[in-house]
Design a protein around this motif. Structure first.
Motif, PDB file in Angstrom:
ATOM      1  N   GLY A 231      52.518  46.395  39.744  1.00 18.87           N
ATOM      2  CA  GLY A 231      51.967  47.033  40.694  1.00 18.87           C
ATOM      3  C   GLY A 231      51.114  47.485  41.555  1.00 18.87           C
ATOM      4  N   ARG A 232      50.273  45.805  41.947  1.00 21.92           N
ATOM      5  CA  ARG A 232      49.865  45.850  42.872  1.00 21.92           C
ATOM      6  C   ARG A 232      49.787  46.162  44.190  1.00 21.92           C
ATOM      7  NH1 ARG A 232      47.129  42.393  45.555  1.00 21.92           N
ATOM      8  NH2 ARG A 232      48.953  40.627  45.037  1.00 21.92           N
ATOM      9  N   ARG A 233      50.753  45.420  44.457  1.00 22.84           N
ATOM     10  CA  ARG A 233      50.921  45.894  46.239  1.00 22.84           C
ATOM     11  C   ARG A 233      51.084  46.933  45.969  1.00 22.84           C
ATOM     12  NH1 ARG A 233      56.057  42.061  48.185  1.00 22.84           N
ATOM     13  NH2 ARG A 233      55.052  43.319  50.104  1.00 22.84           N
ATOM     14  N   ALA A 234      52.443  47.850  44.688  1.00 25.89           N
ATOM     15  CA  ALA A 234      53.064  49.298  45.889  1.00 25.89           C
ATOM     16  C   ALA A 234      51.002  50.442  45.748  1.00 25.89           C
ATOM     17  CB  ALA A 234      53.949  49.402  44.607  1.00 25.89           C
ATOM     18  N   ARG A 235      50.544  49.717  44.877  1.00 32.26           N
ATOM     19  CA  ARG A 235      49.361  50.098  44.468  1.00 32.26           C
ATOM     20  C   ARG A 235      48.023  50.800  46.118  1.00 32.26           C
ATOM     21  NH1 ARG A 235      49.011  48.697  39.595  1.00 32.26           N
ATOM     22  NH2 ARG A 235      46.973  46.763  40.196  1.00 32.26           N
ATOM     23  N   GLU A 236      48.348  49.422  46.571  1.00 36.19           N
ATOM     24  CA  GLU A 236      47.638  49.219  47.358  1.00 36.19           C
ATOM     25  C   GLU A 236      48.652  49.731  49.129  1.00 36.19           C
ATOM     26  OE1 GLU A 236      47.582  44.827  48.469  1.00 36.19           O
ATOM     27  OE2 GLU A 236      46.062  44.443  46.710  1.00 36.19           O
ATOM     28  N   TYR A 237      50.281  49.471  49.477  1.00 35.20           N
ATOM     29  CA  TYR A 237      50.641  50.479  50.388  1.00 35.20           C
ATOM     30  C   TYR A 237      50.296  51.453  50.364  1.00 35.20           C
ATOM     31  CZ  TYR A 237      54.704  53.412  51.855  1.00 35.20           C
ATOM     32  OH  TYR A 237      54.903  53.749  52.938  1.00 35.20           O
ATOM     33  N   LEU A 238      50.343  52.571  48.543  1.00 32.74           N
ATOM     34  CA  LEU A 238      50.158  54.013  48.382  1.00 32.74           C
ATOM     35  C   LEU A 238      48.666  54.961  48.965  1.00 32.74           C
ATOM     36  CD1 LEU A 238      51.368  54.800  45.128  1.00 32.74           C
ATOM     37  CD2 LEU A 238      52.293  55.556  47.649  1.00 32.74           C
ATOM     38  N   LYS A 239      47.330  53.840  48.889  1.00 34.31           N
ATOM     39  CA  LYS A 239      46.138  53.733  49.192  1.00 34.31           C
ATOM     40  C   LYS A 239      46.165  53.536  50.459  1.00 34.31           C
ATOM     41  CE  LYS A 239      41.582  51.896  48.249  1.00 34.31           C
ATOM     42  NZ  LYS A 239      40.956  50.891  48.118  1.00 34.31           N
ATOM     43  N   GLY A 240      46.837  52.496  50.889  1.00 31.82           N
ATOM     44  CA  GLY A 240      46.785  52.269  53.033  1.00 31.82           C
ATOM     45  C   GLY A 240      47.427  53.704  53.023  1.00 31.82           C
ATOM     46  N   ARG A 241      48.484  54.772  52.713  1.00 29.03           N
ATOM     47  CA  ARG A 241      48.963  55.950  53.393  1.00 29.03           C
ATOM     48  C   ARG A 241      47.970  56.382  53.393  1.00 29.03           C
ATOM     49  NH1 ARG A 241      51.827  56.638  57.042  1.00 29.03           N
ATOM     50  NH2 ARG A 241      53.130  57.587  56.164  1.00 29.03           N
ATOM     51  N   GLY A 242      47.410  56.627  52.752  1.00 33.54           N
ATOM     52  CA  GLY A 242      45.730  57.510  52.024  1.00 33.54           C
ATOM     53  C   GLY A 242      46.481  58.696  50.833  1.00 33.54           C
ATOM     54  N   ILE A 243      47.142  57.750  50.459  1.00 30.75           N
ATOM     55  CA  ILE A 243      47.220  59.008  49.111  1.00 30.75           C
ATOM     56  C   ILE A 243      46.768  58.888  47.989  1.00 30.75           C
ATOM     57  CG2 ILE A 243      49.895  59.212  47.371  1.00 30.75           C
ATOM     58  CD1 ILE A 243      51.854  58.711  49.604  1.00 30.75           C
ATOM     59  N   SER A 244      45.724  59.506  47.527  1.00 29.89           N
ATOM     60  CA  SER A 244      45.194  59.435  46.212  1.00 29.89           C
ATOM     61  C   SER A 244      45.820  59.397  44.888  1.00 29.89           C
ATOM     62  CB  SER A 244      44.456  60.348  46.046  1.00 29.89           C
ATOM     63  OG  SER A 244      45.381  61.591  45.797  1.00 29.89           O
ATOM     64  N   GLU A 245      45.084  58.173  43.815  1.00 32.12           N
ATOM     65  CA  GLU A 245      46.220  58.275  42.653  1.00 32.12           C
ATOM     66  C   GLU A 245      46.608  59.965  42.344  1.00 32.12           C
ATOM     67  OE1 GLU A 245      44.972  56.118  38.618  1.00 32.12           O
ATOM     68  OE2 GLU A 245      43.508  56.502  39.562  1.00 32.12           O
TER      69      GLU A 245
ATOM     70  N   ARG B  55      50.323  60.747  40.691  1.00 37.52           N
ATOM     71  CA  ARG B  55      50.662  61.142  39.433  1.00 37.52           C
ATOM     72  C   ARG B  55      51.151  62.072  39.516  1.00 37.52           C
ATOM     73  NH1 ARG B  55      48.665  57.749  35.769  1.00 37.52           N
ATOM     74  NH2 ARG B  55      46.526  55.574  36.648  1.00 37.52           N
ATOM     75  N   LYS B  56      50.633  63.210  40.607  1.00 40.39           N
ATOM     76  CA  LYS B  56      51.309  64.845  40.192  1.00 40.39           C
ATOM     77  C   LYS B  56      52.905  64.555  40.691  1.00 40.39           C
ATOM     78  CE  LYS B  56      51.091  69.208  43.166  1.00 40.39           C
ATOM     79  NZ  LYS B  56      50.165  69.645  43.670  1.00 40.39           N
ATOM     80  N   PHE B  57      53.153  63.769  41.448  1.00 43.35           N
ATOM     81  CA  PHE B  57      54.293  63.342  42.026  1.00 43.35           C
ATOM     82  C   PHE B  57      55.721  61.984  41.255  1.00 43.35           C
ATOM     83  CE2 PHE B  57      53.119  65.938  45.798  1.00 43.35           C
ATOM     84  CZ  PHE B  57      54.002  67.200  46.296  1.00 43.35           C
TER      85      PHE B  57
ATOM     86  N   PHE C  21      46.361  68.061  50.874  1.00 42.47           N
ATOM     87  CA  PHE C  21      45.798  68.668  51.419  1.00 42.47           C
ATOM     88  C   PHE C  21      45.866  70.841  50.937  1.00 42.47           C
ATOM     89  CE2 PHE C  21      44.819  64.714  53.684  1.00 42.47           C
ATOM     90  CZ  PHE C  21      43.616  64.904  54.876  1.00 42.47           C
ATOM     91  N   GLY C  22      46.583  70.502  49.918  1.00 42.06           N
ATOM     92  CA  GLY C  22      46.042  71.669  50.131  1.00 42.06           C
ATOM     93  C   GLY C  22      47.422  72.540  50.703  1.00 42.06           C
ATOM     94  N   VAL C  23      48.626  72.140  50.733  1.00 42.10           N
ATOM     95  CA  VAL C  23      49.509  72.772  51.906  1.00 42.10           C
ATOM     96  C   VAL C  23      50.738  73.502  50.912  1.00 42.10           C
ATOM     97  CG1 VAL C  23      50.851  73.525  53.774  1.00 42.10           C
ATOM     98  CG2 VAL C  23      48.496  72.596  53.660  1.00 42.10           C
ATOM     99  N   GLY C  24      50.630  73.786  49.812  1.00 48.01           N
ATOM    100  CA  GLY C  24      51.547  73.281  48.619  1.00 48.01           C
ATOM    101  C   GLY C  24      52.658  73.268  49.039  1.00 48.01           C
TER     102      GLY C  24
END
Length: 626
Positions: free
Chosen positions: A143-157, A161-163, A282-285
């Motif tokens: 899943g390395r490429r997938a994690r890099e994609y998520l990181k590139g989109r600014g999505i935190s770990e 995990r929450k979603f 960003f807290g807009v839940g």
């Protein structure tokens, strides 16, 4: 009662007994505090600042004095989840681990329903197993490429995990994983998790994609969305339609956003998975998204259960604007207030905007959102030469066609007035394109309820005071029943003077019957009869009983409780006599007009006897120990 009916009645009883309404309500994010014999909190069905939502634990019912909604535990789940009775039973049954009736208990129909439920449950289990697999793959070397994609989109770990995000490598890994858990190939394929090749073998439906599990409001996985890594097509791939996955009904992120939406009574509707995730990050839940760009009535009705207002935050391109405008007729038809927010600057979507501009600028854009019809008006006149009669007529026709979608006449007329003022036209010159079936807000006809012999029907003749008199009698009977529900020891005294099984309305008679049955069985104590509402099967009667029990009993300051009881009892007796007098007089007039003098004389004598009885009653002081 048939065997199937008895089995299902027992199933419903078991579910009610196994679930506590306070625990269930709190599990939906409603904060409750003990207040006397009730629990109170902010209503989840409308926006309020002062708690008016009451839950009675002993009687297992709820009632809101603000919006009027009330019912039992099943009604609460139906209202909260926007589901029908069967699905609410399913939810509560699953919560209590109670299975529906089997064939030997409930016949072929029950067996068919059991199989339907079991198949849905099996789909949920398959999807849960797939979610687990995708999550493991995302965390692995694969899943390395997938994690890099998520990181590139600014999505935190923390967010992925929450979603529950994952990765689908393909290569048959998911199929083999599910087979290892005993899943048959046919079930895997029908669940939309695999496709069938030309040679008949299964292959993973999602391959080399970042996976977004799509849960329902209760957190059960309905299906998946997959975003391709690289330049493959399609860019996004969704689970195929199944018994649990229907794009026109699904709202992504509702499971995570439900509490925030219920609290704020506002839902922010964005377009994509990453938009929802970034809003929450960003807290807009209270941000959610629909599947695709078409907002459906099912979407609006579901969100309308949690929110009093929708804010549409579509991408700031032409496609996003068109998507907002397409939503307006549906929102007007469902009578859900909506606004449109546009993000300033070059960022195309909420995800990019939050990363580049921050949450404060994002919230500012939300607060500056425009009413959706205002947005429609600006779009309709943009670049148009309104000095041209032809163009003006086209714009007015477009706006009136949209206004005609509003559910009620008042809303339609308000929109017509706005169009007239803004286009500087006469209101009377603007016509709705057609009369839409079901759009008028005129009151529906109500069938007359059967009433006991000797009482007039609500449709009394002219001058008879029929409907109004019956309403007055029903109100007096309701007042008496309310006192009896709150003061059960008075039932015996009331029953010696008033037949509680022969009240003027079916719902009142049902409550009266239940009170007498409970009294005869020795089940009425000195406390309010809260548990009685659970025994009432008729929905109208149950709602009325719940409302009366939820309302505090406040006696008159001018009378003792015993005097007030005798006053309410006497009021019912007097109004019943007056109803019988009017009916006798009406029938006497009809008999004379019909030439039947003897019958008219008999009825006139009957009316005279009843008037004397009324006179004696008015002079009577009902004894305290009647």
């Amino acid at each position: 009662m048939a065997t199937a009916d008895r089995a299902w009645e027992e199933y419903k009883r078991l579910i009610k007994d196994a679930n506590d309404i306070v625990e269930v309500v709190q599990s939906y994010g409603v904060a409750l505090k003990r207040s006397g014999r009730n629990w109170k909190g902010l209503c989840p069905f409308h926006r309020e600042k002062t708690p008016s939502f009451n839950v009675n634990q002993e009687g297992q019912f709820f009632h809101c004095f603000g919006c009027g909604k009330g019912g039992d535990i099943i009604s609460f789940v139906m209202e909260s989840d926007r589901v029908d009775f069967r699905e609410a039973l399913e939810t509560l049954g699953r919560r209590a681990n109670i299975q529906p009736p089997r064939r030997e208990d409930g016949g072929a129909e029950a067996d068919e329903y059991r199989k339907w439920m079991e198949w849905k449950e099996y789909l949920f289990r398959l999807n849960a197993a797939a979610t687990e697999y995708f999550g493991e793959q995302l965390a692995s070397d694969a899943g390395r490429r997938a994690r890099e994609y998520l990181k590139g989109r600014g999505i935190s770990e923390e967010s992925w995990r929450k979603f529950g995000l994952g990765y689908a490598p393909g290569g048959g890994g998911l199929v083999n994983h599910l087979r290892s858990k005993g899943a048959p190939d046919k079930a895997i394929e029908r669940a939309g998790l695999a496709g069938v090749g030309d040679d008949g073998t299964l292959y993973d439906y999602f391959r080399e994609r970042v996976i977004f599990p799509i849960p329902d409001a209760q957190g059960r996985i309905l299906g998946f969305g997959g975003r391709v890594l690289g330049d493959g097509e399609p860019k996004y791939l969704n689970t195929r339609e199944s018994p649990v996955f229907s794009k026109g009904k699904i709202i992504y992120g509702l499971s995570q956003a439900r509490a925030a939406i219920s609290s704020s009574r506002r839902a922010i509707l964005v377009e994509g998975y990453t938009d929802v995730i970034m809003c929450h990050q960003f807290g807009v839940g209270n941000a959610v998204a629909i599947m695709g760009t078409a907002l459906t009535r099912d979407h609006v009705r579901t969100l309308g259960r949690y929110a009093d207002e929708l804010v549409l935050l579509t991408d700031s391109d032409e496609a996003g604007m068109k998507a907002s405008l397409r939503s307006l007729p549906v929102l007007l038809a469902e009578d859900v207030p909506a606004k449109v927010a546009r993000l300033p600057g070059e960022a195309k979507d909420p995800c990019d905007f939050l990363l580049s501009e921050g949450v404060e600028a994002f919230r500012k854009a939300l607060e500056e959102a425009k009413d959706l019809f205002d947005f429609k008006f600006e779009a309709a006149i943009a670049g148009k030469d309104l000095t041209s009669p032809r163009v003006l007529a086209e714009v007015a026709g477009d706006l009136m066609e949209t206004a005609a979608c509003a559910r009620d006449a008042l809303r339609r007329n308000i929109l017509r007035r706005q169009v007239a003022e803004r286009l500087r036209l006469r209101e009377e010159d603007l016509k709705f394109p057609e009369v839409r079936a079901g759009s008028a807000d005129s009151a529906p006809a109500v069938a007359s309820a059967p009433v006991p012999a000797g009482l007039p029907t609500p449709a009394g003749g002219a001058g008879s005071g029929g409907a109004g008199a019956m309403d007055t009698l029903a109100a007096a009977e309701r007042d008496l029943l309310k006192m009896l529900l709150h003061r059960p020891p008075l039932v015996e005294r009331a029953a010696t003077r008033v037949d509680l099984t022969a009240l003027s309305r079916p719902d009142l008679r049902e409550i009266g019957n239940r009170l007498l049955a409970a009294y005869a069985a020795g089940r009425l104590g000195n406390r309010p009869a809260d548990t009685l509402a659970r025994e009432i099967e008729d929905s109208e009667a149950q709602r009325l009983a719940i409302k009366m029990l939820a309302e505090p009993f406040v006696g008159s300051r001018m009378m003792t409780e015993d005097e007030e009881f005798r006053f309410r009892l006497k009021r019912v007796l007097e109004l019943r006599l007056e109803a019988r007098i009017r009916e006798a007089e009406r029938r006497a007039v009809a008999a004379r007009l019909g030439g039947d003098g003897m019958e008219a004389a008999r009825l006139e004598e009957e009316a005279a006897v009843l008037r004397k009885e009324r006179q004696r009653l008015r002079a009577e002081r009902l004894p305290a120990d009647a």
